[in-house]
Write a protein that holds these residues in place. Structure first.
Motif, PDB file in Angstrom:
ATOM      1  N   GLY A 137      31.390 -28.459  18.756  1.00 37.80           N
ATOM      2  CA  GLY A 137      31.514 -28.320  20.201  1.00 37.80           C
ATOM      3  C   GLY A 137      30.462 -27.372  20.730  1.00 37.80           C
TER       4      GLY A 137
ATOM      5  N   GLY B  54      35.310 -32.346  27.809  1.00 37.46           N
ATOM      6  CA  GLY B  54      35.790 -30.980  27.632  1.00 37.46           C
ATOM      7  C   GLY B  54      35.057 -29.938  28.445  1.00 37.46           C
ATOM      8  N   GLN B  55      34.442 -30.334  29.527  1.00 33.06           N
ATOM      9  CA  GLN B  55      33.748 -29.369  30.391  1.00 33.06           C
ATOM     10  C   GLN B  55      34.596 -29.094  31.638  1.00 33.06           C
TER      11      GLN B  55
ATOM     12  N   ALA C 291      29.707 -25.738  24.396  1.00 30.82           N
ATOM     13  CA  ALA C 291      30.354 -25.652  25.703  1.00 30.82           C
ATOM     14  C   ALA C 291      29.512 -24.888  26.714  1.00 30.82           C
TER      15      ALA C 291
ATOM     16  N   SER D 153      32.635 -30.313  23.446  1.00 33.61           N
ATOM     17  CA  SER D 153      32.888 -31.603  22.784  1.00 33.61           C
ATOM     18  C   SER D 153      34.042 -31.609  21.794  1.00 33.61           C
TER      19      SER D 153
ATOM     20  N   PHE E  56      36.870 -31.201  22.640  1.00 37.98           N
ATOM     21  CA  PHE E  56      37.915 -31.891  23.408  1.00 37.98           C
ATOM     22  C   PHE E  56      37.854 -33.405  23.215  1.00 37.98           C
ATOM     23  N   LYS E  57      36.770 -33.902  22.669  1.00 39.22           N
ATOM     24  CA  LYS E  57      36.678 -35.344  22.395  1.00 39.22           C
ATOM     25  C   LYS E  57      37.725 -35.765  21.369  1.00 39.22           C
TER      26      LYS E  57
ATOM     27  N   ASP F 126      35.685 -22.003  27.319  1.00 37.81           N
ATOM     28  CA  ASP F 126      35.281 -23.391  27.517  1.00 37.81           C
ATOM     29  C   ASP F 126      35.135 -24.063  26.152  1.00 37.81           C
ATOM     30  N   LEU F 127      35.572 -25.308  26.065  1.00 36.43           N
ATOM     31  CA  LEU F 127      35.697 -25.952  24.751  1.00 36.43           C
ATOM     32  C   LEU F 127      34.570 -26.920  24.422  1.00 36.43           C
TER      33      LEU F 127
ATOM     34  N   ALA G  29      46.541 -33.738  25.644  1.00 38.01           N
ATOM     35  CA  ALA G  29      46.175 -32.328  25.453  1.00 38.01           C
ATOM     36  C   ALA G  29      47.417 -31.449  25.415  1.00 38.01           C
TER      37      ALA G  29
ATOM     38  N   ILE H 137      38.601 -26.892  31.917  1.00 38.83           N
ATOM     39  CA  ILE H 137      39.367 -26.821  30.668  1.00 38.83           C
ATOM     40  C   ILE H 137      38.999 -25.554  29.904  1.00 38.83           C
TER      41      ILE H 137
END
Length: 558
Positions: free
Chosen positions: A498, A407-408, A500, A294, A296-297, A291-292, A372, A411
């Motif tokens: 990040g 990013g939750q 997660a 923040s 992913f922002k 799991d990534l 992405a 993903i």
């Protein structure tokens, strides 16, 4: 008269016997001359061959090197106990002796002695001079001791990249050992020839000599893109900070992987001990999906800038949480911007969830997830590591826009994918394929085959990349990633934190991330730090990033 005749006959007989004796002596002398002079080399060779024994020299595989031909394998010389089971009568006793010299158990050795194998070898690990002397003096039938290169060392680095080979068939089971097994498995091979007695004991003083087989293939070594010194820096800092996770370092201009480490690591010579372990020692976390959060922002911000669908001058007010459908999403950094109007740049630096959910709703899931994929998230990056997982980027209908925006949810990406994304941004939007294997080389380090790099791909416009780089710099100077900054004197750090939530163990497992590049003013290295259950990217991963970045900038001249 009669007496004279008898005397004549006797003399004649003596003469004939003498002549026959002379002829016989001449024949024997001729034969001796033939054997000792004319056929000397041939018969000597045959005599010696009856007492020659071929001893395999270690594991006949090509070595694995870093980009500067510093070896990762074959660095140590160790003493080996070589055993020929066919010449051993009392296998129980020999198994007991070897167990006192090596780390192998007596029962396991006994099974191997009874397996029908032609030759067995054990590393001399336990100091027992008395037993070793018995072997070296030739007093144990079918057993000898000699020194040769050992493939793995107690101080080996890059273990998850290098991998390991099986003890039974010497085939690669993981990492480069596995993916490049066809090349590393020697085509020509080398052995040691020893002169032995009838009990297969080496005759003292007659020595050894190396031979090469008659196969006409090539011995391949593998030259990686890894930098031995950067890899060493990374692993020492991970060990110092007791990191359970992974670190990846890449060359921004080429996409070459300079370091890849996963901790905890494992002993390459003793894989059995990890089979039933829950510690995930054998998993290369750098190419495993997680799991990534923040981080992913970065994708959302890139999509917002590149698409033109969002007013980049718009201000957002964070209320501490936001409701999307049936879900309530909280902002963990609310106190840093409470009751303030913030821009997308400030929301990025402070990692404001509510602002990015609002941005995500404006963009739509399709635009975000398409970006992405352009970055390579959810796709394998390095085909030289067969264990690599692709991760997962959901379809728009599979997950809510709230989760996607921060990013939750579903993903999942690998640290290697995240590092490659950071490379693309730092390289002004140009994406290179991630590379780990550079060349096939021969025993002398001469290039046999250069691995093609592939063609670069334009993922972002230079304008988008420039703004993202400024936003990433703000994270380390004004936002959640201050603990990652290496300081202006070294060029500064840029990156993103990040944190997660995983849902694992009733939500108690929370991963920490920091990904970025150094130096900010002239990007050379992209670095990602992932900490399994690190709780907070800013507090756990960012300081490790800083230590690695500082050591690289102070010690590596490239």
């Amino acid at each position: 008269m009669l007496h004279d005749e008898v005397s004549f006959v006797c003399k004649k007989r003596v003469l004939l016997i003498g002549i026959a004796f002379i002829i016989m002596c001449m024949f024997l002398l001729g034969r001796l001359f033939f054997i000792q002079i004319i056929k000397n080399n041939e018969y000597s060779r045959k005599a010696v061959q009856q007492r020659l024994m071929t001893v395999p020299l270690a594991i006949e595989r090509g070595n694995i090197y870093d980009r500067n031909l510093i070896p990762f394998t074959g660095r140590d010389i160790k003493k080996y106990i070589i055993v020929y089971p066919d010449y051993i009568q009392d296998k129980e006793t020999i198994a007991s002796v070897i167990s006192q010299l090596s780390i192998s158990k007596k029962d396991d050795i006994l099974k191997e002695l009874q397996s029908g194998a032609d030759t067995l070898e054990y590393v001399y690990e336990k100091e027992n001079t008395e037993l070793l002397n018995l072997i070296e003096e030739g007093k144990l039938k079918g057993v000898m001791a000699l020194e040769k290169n050992h493939r793995y060392s107690d101080k080996s680095i890059g273990r998850h990249v290098i991998g390991y080979i099986s003890k039974s068939d010497k085939k690669g089971e993981m990492g480069i050992e596995r993916s490049m097994d066809n090349y590393l498995s020697s085509a020509t091979g080398k052995s040691l020839i020893a002169v032995v007695d009838s009990s297969k004991n080496i005759i003292p003083g007659l020595g050894f000599r190396k031979i090469q087989s008659n196969n006409k293939g090539l011995n391949y070594g593998i030259k990686l893109t890894l930098d031995y010194h950067i890899q060493n820096i990374v692993e020492k800092i991970m060990e110092k900070n007791r990191v359970n996770g992974a670190v990846v370092v890449m060359d921004i201009k080429t996409g070459e992987i300079l370091a890849m480490a996963s901790h905890p690591h494992y002993e390459q010579d003793d894989i059995k001990k990890y089979i039933n372990s829950n510690g995930e020692e054998l998993i290369n976390k750098a190419i495993w999906p997680y799991d990534l959060g923040s981080v992913f922002k970065i994708v959302v911000a890139a999509a917002a800038i590149e698409s033109g669908k969002v007013d980049l001058d718009q201000k957002y007010v964070c209320e501490g949480n936001i409701t999307v459908g049936n879900s309530v999403i909280n902002c963990s950094t609310y106190e840093s911007h409470k009751d303030k109007e913030i821009s997308i740049d400030e929301a990025f630096a402070l990692s404001c969830n509510t602002a990015f959910v609002k941005i995500g709703i404006e963009l739509g899931a399709d635009v975000i997830l398409d970006m992405a994929k352009k970055f390579g998230l959810g796709e394998k990056q390095c085909f030289e590591l067969l264990e690599e997982k692709s991760g997962y980027i959901p379809k728009p209908e599979e997950d809510g826009i709230g989760n996607i925006s921060i990013g939750q949810g579903k993903i999942q990406v690998t640290p290697l994918q995240v590092t490659a994304m950071m490379c693309t941004i730092a390289n002004n939007g140009i994406r290179y394929n991630s590379r780990l294997v550079d060349e096939l080389i021969n025993d002398d380090g001469v290039t046999i085959k250069k691995i093609e790099r592939g063609y670069p791909e334009i993922v972002l416009s230079p304008t988008t990349a420039y703004r993202l780089k400024k936003m990433l710099r703000d994270v380390t100077t004004l936002g959640t990633g201050k603990q990652a900054d290496i300081g202006k004197e070294l060029g500064g750090s840029s990156g993103k934190t990040g944190t997660a939530e995983t849902g694992i163990d009733n939500g108690r497992i929370i991963h920490g991330w920091f990904t970025g590049f150094i130096p900010s003013n002239d990007p050379k290295y992209a670095i990602t730090v992932f900490i399994n259950n690190g709780r907070s990217g800013g507090r756990s991963a960012a300081p490790v990033f800083k230590q690695i970045g500082e050591d690289i900038m102070k010690t590596i001249r490239r």
